[in-house]
Design a protein around this motif. Structure first.
Motif, PDB file in Angstrom:
ATOM      1  N   ALA A 131      27.405   5.711   2.809  1.00 35.68           N
ATOM      2  CA  ALA A 131      26.236   6.112   3.608  1.00 35.68           C
ATOM      3  C   ALA A 131      25.003   6.452   2.778  1.00 35.68           C
ATOM      4  CB  ALA A 131      26.604   7.307   4.483  1.00 35.68           C
ATOM      5  N   PHE A 132      25.203   6.961   1.561  1.00 39.09           N
ATOM      6  CA  PHE A 132      24.061   7.407   0.756  1.00 39.09           C
ATOM      7  C   PHE A 132      23.362   6.237   0.077  1.00 39.09           C
ATOM      8  CE2 PHE A 132      24.789  12.197  -0.195  1.00 39.09           C
ATOM      9  CZ  PHE A 132      24.773  12.427   1.164  1.00 39.09           C
ATOM     10  N   ARG A 133      22.404   5.696   0.775  1.00 39.71           N
ATOM     11  CA  ARG A 133      21.585   4.644   0.169  1.00 39.71           C
ATOM     12  C   ARG A 133      20.146   5.141   0.241  1.00 39.71           C
ATOM     13  NH1 ARG A 133      25.855   2.573  -1.115  1.00 39.71           N
ATOM     14  NH2 ARG A 133      26.719   0.582  -0.440  1.00 39.71           N
ATOM     15  N   ALA A 134      19.490   5.188  -0.905  1.00 39.00           N
ATOM     16  CA  ALA A 134      18.118   5.722  -0.937  1.00 39.00           C
ATOM     17  C   ALA A 134      17.134   4.654  -0.469  1.00 39.00           C
ATOM     18  CB  ALA A 134      17.790   6.194  -2.343  1.00 39.00           C
ATOM     19  N   ARG A 135      17.221   4.309   0.832  1.00 41.57           N
ATOM     20  CA  ARG A 135      16.362   3.239   1.356  1.00 41.57           C
ATOM     21  C   ARG A 135      15.032   3.783   1.856  1.00 41.57           C
ATOM     22  NH1 ARG A 135      21.260   0.878   4.496  1.00 41.57           N
ATOM     23  NH2 ARG A 135      22.204  -0.434   2.906  1.00 41.57           N
TER      24      ARG A 135
END
Lengths: 219, 217
Positions: A131-135
């Motif tokens: 879930a942790f995507r720095a988008r």
């Protein structure tokens, strides 16, 4: 009788408990403790009903030889042994009173409880990885805040930092504390206020009989 | 290696639950069901010894033996009778009677919640947010920045949850700032949760390697 009386009871108990708080007197305090005692007496009966439902569910599984039915016997064994031993032995003012009850609690219940929660460490890590995507800016802030708090929480965070810069050796834990005390606390305060306003309005709806879903369907 | 049978059982159950990391299997199912049974059993014991005995049985007994006035007997008998109405659920014809105890418990809970939520969750939180501004002269520069940031954070986050006004223009900007505070809050809550779970994992591994196998500690 079937719907009106419960609504009246709900209103009476609700309004009594609300007004009681704003009328500080001996009578009001006695009334509060008496009503709370009533709640403490009535509440356990709901648990008995829940246990009866659990027993019926597992008994049916065993009777019908459903899939995994032998495990239902394990449920019964655990339940009966713990309940009988504990009820016979009881509690003291210090808590569990030693003997077999404490033994079962310490060697069976506590390890399983702790391991179940420890298991979540793996799933939470795997969920975070996916879930942790720095988008976006928001996602990046979430990620950075989580990493800084974790880094500051673990003793190794300060130890690593001491090797990099000896000027402020506890910077990671200071940053973590600042995040927790400022931006985290402010959002948490707003959430608490919002939840409370919701709880108050919902409680008022229940007391005034606007919200009746707890009565269930039918006549 | 431990010679205590309790430690061996605890280690076996710990490994049974950890075996779920490979896949769902009979060992995990056994431990899972045992956990349910034991936890419910513990709940029963707790309810009997900390609920039924002190609040129902003891007052009834005391009023019969003369240690308490007789009216106490009848006052205690009312909630006991109401509690028994829960079992009407098991008889379809009279199942509507279950609404009585539920209505009393819900009414009691709702009435109890209103003033306490007002006091502890709204007034106290507002007080905590605004109090530093009352003593602003005695605060350091860092503390003043913290207090201002706190106020901005609370107002912006509350605005984000305020749906009576469309989030456009100034309100939209403020609510966007609220999202930023919320994300930092959620991130730190997540970080704390992860660390809590990891601590439990370390404790279980420490138990297996130390208390059980005696390799460490």
């Amino acid at each position: 009788m079937r719907r009106q009386v419960p609504l009246v009871l709900c209103f009476l108990f609700g309004i009594t408990m609300t007004i009681q708080y704003y009328v500080p007197s001996r009578f009001s305090e006695d009334l509060k403790s008496e009503v709370l005692n009533w709640g403490l007496i009535i509440g356990p009966f709901a648990l008995v009903l829940a246990i009866a439902t659990l027993v019926r569910l597992h008994y049916t599984r065993i009777q019908r030889r459903s899939e995994n039915w032998p495990y239902s016997i394990v449920v019964f064994v655990g339940l009966i042994v713990m309940a009988v031993v504990g009820t016979v032995q009881g509690f003291t003012s210090q808590g569990i009173s030693g003997g077999p009850f404490e033994w079962i609690f310490n060697n069976i219940q506590v390890p399983m409880d702790a391991t179940m929660f420890a298991l979540l460490a793996f799933f939470i890590a795997s969920a975070a990885y996916r879930a942790f995507r720095a988008r976006t800016l928001e996602a990046t802030l979430l990620l950075v805040a989580a990493l800084l708090v974790m880094f500051g929480n673990a003793p190794i965070g300060d130890l690593i930092w001491q090797k990099i810069s000896p000027v402020r050796p506890n910077l990671p834990s200071e940053v973590r504390q600042w995040i927790l005390d400022n931006p985290n606390l402010s959002s948490r305060r707003a959430i608490i206020m919002g939840i409370s306003l919701g709880a108050i309005s919902q409680s008022l709806r229940i007391i005034l009989g606007i919200e009746r879903s707890y009565l269930g369907g039918g006549e | 290696m431990s010679t205590d049978i309790g430690v061996w059982i605890a280690a076996f159950l710990t490994l049974c639950i950890f075996s779920f990391l490979y896949k769902d299997n009979p060992f995990y199912k056994f431990a899972e069901h045992l956990f349910v049974g034991v936890s419910v059993g513990y709940g029963i014991v707790l309810t009997i010894h900390q609920g039924i005995i002190p609040f129902a049985w003891q007052p009834l007994k005391n009023s019969i033996t003369g240690e308490a006035p007789l009216w106490r007997f009848f006052v205690t008998l009312i909630p006991v009778g109401v509690g028994f109405l829960f079992f009407s659920r098991l008889m379809p014809r009279y199942s509507w009677l279950i609404r009585y105890p539920i209505a009393i418990l819900i009414g009691m809970g709702a009435g109890f919640a209103i003033p306490r939520a007002m006091e502890t969750s709204i007034f106290e939180q507002m007080n905590g947010t605004l109090r530093p501004f009352g003593v602003i002269n005695s605060l350091s520069a860092g503390e003043i920045i913290g207090a201002v940031l706190m106020l901005i954070g609370v107002v912006c986050t509350l605005t984000y949850f305020f749906f009576s006004v469309e989030h456009k223009g100034i309100v939209g900007g403020i609510s966007k700032l609220g999202i930023i505070f919320l994300m930092i809050g959620f991130g730190s809550a997540f970080g704390n949760t992860v660390m809590g779970r990891v601590s439990l994992l370390i404790q279980r591994v420490d138990f297996l390697l130390g208390d059980w196998l005696g390799i460490v500690g």
